[in-house]
Write a protein that holds these residues in place. Structure first.
Motif, PDB file in Angstrom:
ATOM      1  N   MET A  10       0.847  -1.177   0.000  1.00 32.94           N
ATOM      2  CA  MET A  10       0.000   0.000   0.000  1.00 32.94           C
ATOM      3  C   MET A  10       0.889   1.235   0.000  1.00 32.94           C
ATOM      4  N   ALA A  11       0.515   2.213  -0.795  1.00 27.61           N
ATOM      5  CA  ALA A  11       1.301   3.443  -0.904  1.00 27.61           C
ATOM      6  C   ALA A  11       1.164   4.266   0.374  1.00 27.61           C
ATOM      7  N   ARG A  12       2.245   4.857   0.760  1.00 23.61           N
ATOM      8  CA  ARG A  12       2.252   5.699   1.952  1.00 23.61           C
ATOM      9  C   ARG A  12       1.676   7.056   1.584  1.00 23.61           C
ATOM     10  N   PHE A  13       0.873   7.636   2.476  1.00 20.22           N
ATOM     11  CA  PHE A  13       0.268   8.939   2.223  1.00 20.22           C
ATOM     12  C   PHE A  13       1.324  10.023   2.340  1.00 20.22           C
ATOM     13  N   GLU A  14       1.390  10.864   1.363  1.00 24.44           N
ATOM     14  CA  GLU A  14       2.302  12.008   1.358  1.00 24.44           C
ATOM     15  C   GLU A  14       1.478  13.277   1.499  1.00 24.44           C
ATOM     16  N   VAL A  15       1.870  14.142   2.408  1.00 19.45           N
ATOM     17  CA  VAL A  15       1.178  15.419   2.590  1.00 19.45           C
ATOM     18  C   VAL A  15       1.608  16.350   1.458  1.00 19.45           C
ATOM     19  N   PRO A  16       0.659  16.864   0.672  1.00 26.65           N
ATOM     20  CA  PRO A  16       1.012  17.755  -0.439  1.00 26.65           C
ATOM     21  C   PRO A  16       1.712  19.024   0.058  1.00 26.65           C
ATOM     22  N   GLU A  17       2.525  19.574  -0.797  1.00 29.42           N
ATOM     23  CA  GLU A  17       3.256  20.811  -0.501  1.00 29.42           C
ATOM     24  C   GLU A  17       2.274  21.913  -0.111  1.00 29.42           C
ATOM     25  N   GLY A  18       2.552  22.600   0.983  1.00 29.41           N
ATOM     26  CA  GLY A  18       1.710  23.697   1.425  1.00 29.41           C
ATOM     27  C   GLY A  18       0.560  23.273   2.335  1.00 29.41           C
ATOM     28  N   TRP A  19       0.364  21.979   2.514  1.00 27.93           N
ATOM     29  CA  TRP A  19      -0.698  21.480   3.386  1.00 27.93           C
ATOM     30  C   TRP A  19      -0.126  21.191   4.763  1.00 27.93           C
ATOM     31  N   GLN A  29      -2.513  17.160  10.681  1.00 21.47           N
ATOM     32  CA  GLN A  29      -2.645  17.207  12.125  1.00 21.47           C
ATOM     33  C   GLN A  29      -3.461  16.001  12.567  1.00 21.47           C
ATOM     34  N   ALA A  30      -3.018  15.367  13.625  1.00 26.08           N
ATOM     35  CA  ALA A  30      -3.714  14.188  14.129  1.00 26.08           C
ATOM     36  C   ALA A  30      -4.052  14.380  15.596  1.00 26.08           C
ATOM     37  N   TYR A  31      -5.085  13.691  16.019  1.00 24.59           N
ATOM     38  CA  TYR A  31      -5.514  13.742  17.413  1.00 24.59           C
ATOM     39  C   TYR A  31      -5.608  12.325  17.946  1.00 24.59           C
ATOM     40  N   ARG A  32      -5.314  12.155  19.204  1.00 22.36           N
ATOM     41  CA  ARG A  32      -5.464  10.870  19.856  1.00 22.36           C
ATOM     42  C   ARG A  32      -6.326  11.096  21.100  1.00 22.36           C
ATOM     43  N   PHE A  33      -7.361  10.289  21.216  1.00 20.69           N
ATOM     44  CA  PHE A  33      -8.283  10.425  22.331  1.00 20.69           C
ATOM     45  C   PHE A  33      -8.243   9.173  23.183  1.00 20.69           C
ATOM     46  N   ALA A  34      -8.344   9.329  24.457  1.00 18.01           N
ATOM     47  CA  ALA A  34      -8.458   8.202  25.376  1.00 18.01           C
ATOM     48  C   ALA A  34      -9.917   8.105  25.809  1.00 18.01           C
ATOM     49  N   LEU A  35     -10.447   6.898  25.747  1.00 18.64           N
ATOM     50  CA  LEU A  35     -11.817   6.679  26.187  1.00 18.64           C
ATOM     51  C   LEU A  35     -11.815   6.243  27.649  1.00 18.64           C
ATOM     52  N   ASP A  36     -12.765   6.693  28.378  1.00 21.74           N
ATOM     53  CA  ASP A  36     -12.947   6.273  29.768  1.00 21.74           C
ATOM     54  C   ASP A  36     -14.423   5.931  29.961  1.00 21.74           C
ATOM     55  N   PRO A  37     -14.849   4.812  29.325  1.00 22.98           N
ATOM     56  CA  PRO A  37     -16.280   4.486  29.368  1.00 22.98           C
ATOM     57  C   PRO A  37     -16.701   3.938  30.727  1.00 22.98           C
TER      58      PRO A  37
END
Length: 73
Positions: A1-10, A13-21
């Protein structure tokens, strides 16, 4: 599978959430995950059975529509 490349100028951002159900929410989450696994396994078995049947048809020159009929290919 091809790796995602962020286009120039973009910006990526990623977020990670912890669940506490609560215990009830955790049971519901586990139930949904189990249902997802059941559905996946059921459909995987159906696809494999279909592919096995097609392989049988190719080996025996039997069309999926009926026994003894020749393939149109």
């Amino acid at each position: 599978m091809a790796r995602f490349e962020v286009p120039e100028g973009w910006t990526a951002q990623a977020y990670r959430f912890a669940l506490d159900p609560t215990p009830a929410q955790e049971r519901a989450l586990r139930s949904h995950a189990g249902a997802r696994n059941f559905a996946f396994d059921t459909m995987l078995a159906a696809v494999k059975a279909n592919l096995d049947q097609r392989g049988f048809c190719r080996r025996r020159s039997v069309s999926p529509g009926g026994a003894g009929a020749a393939h149109s290919r």
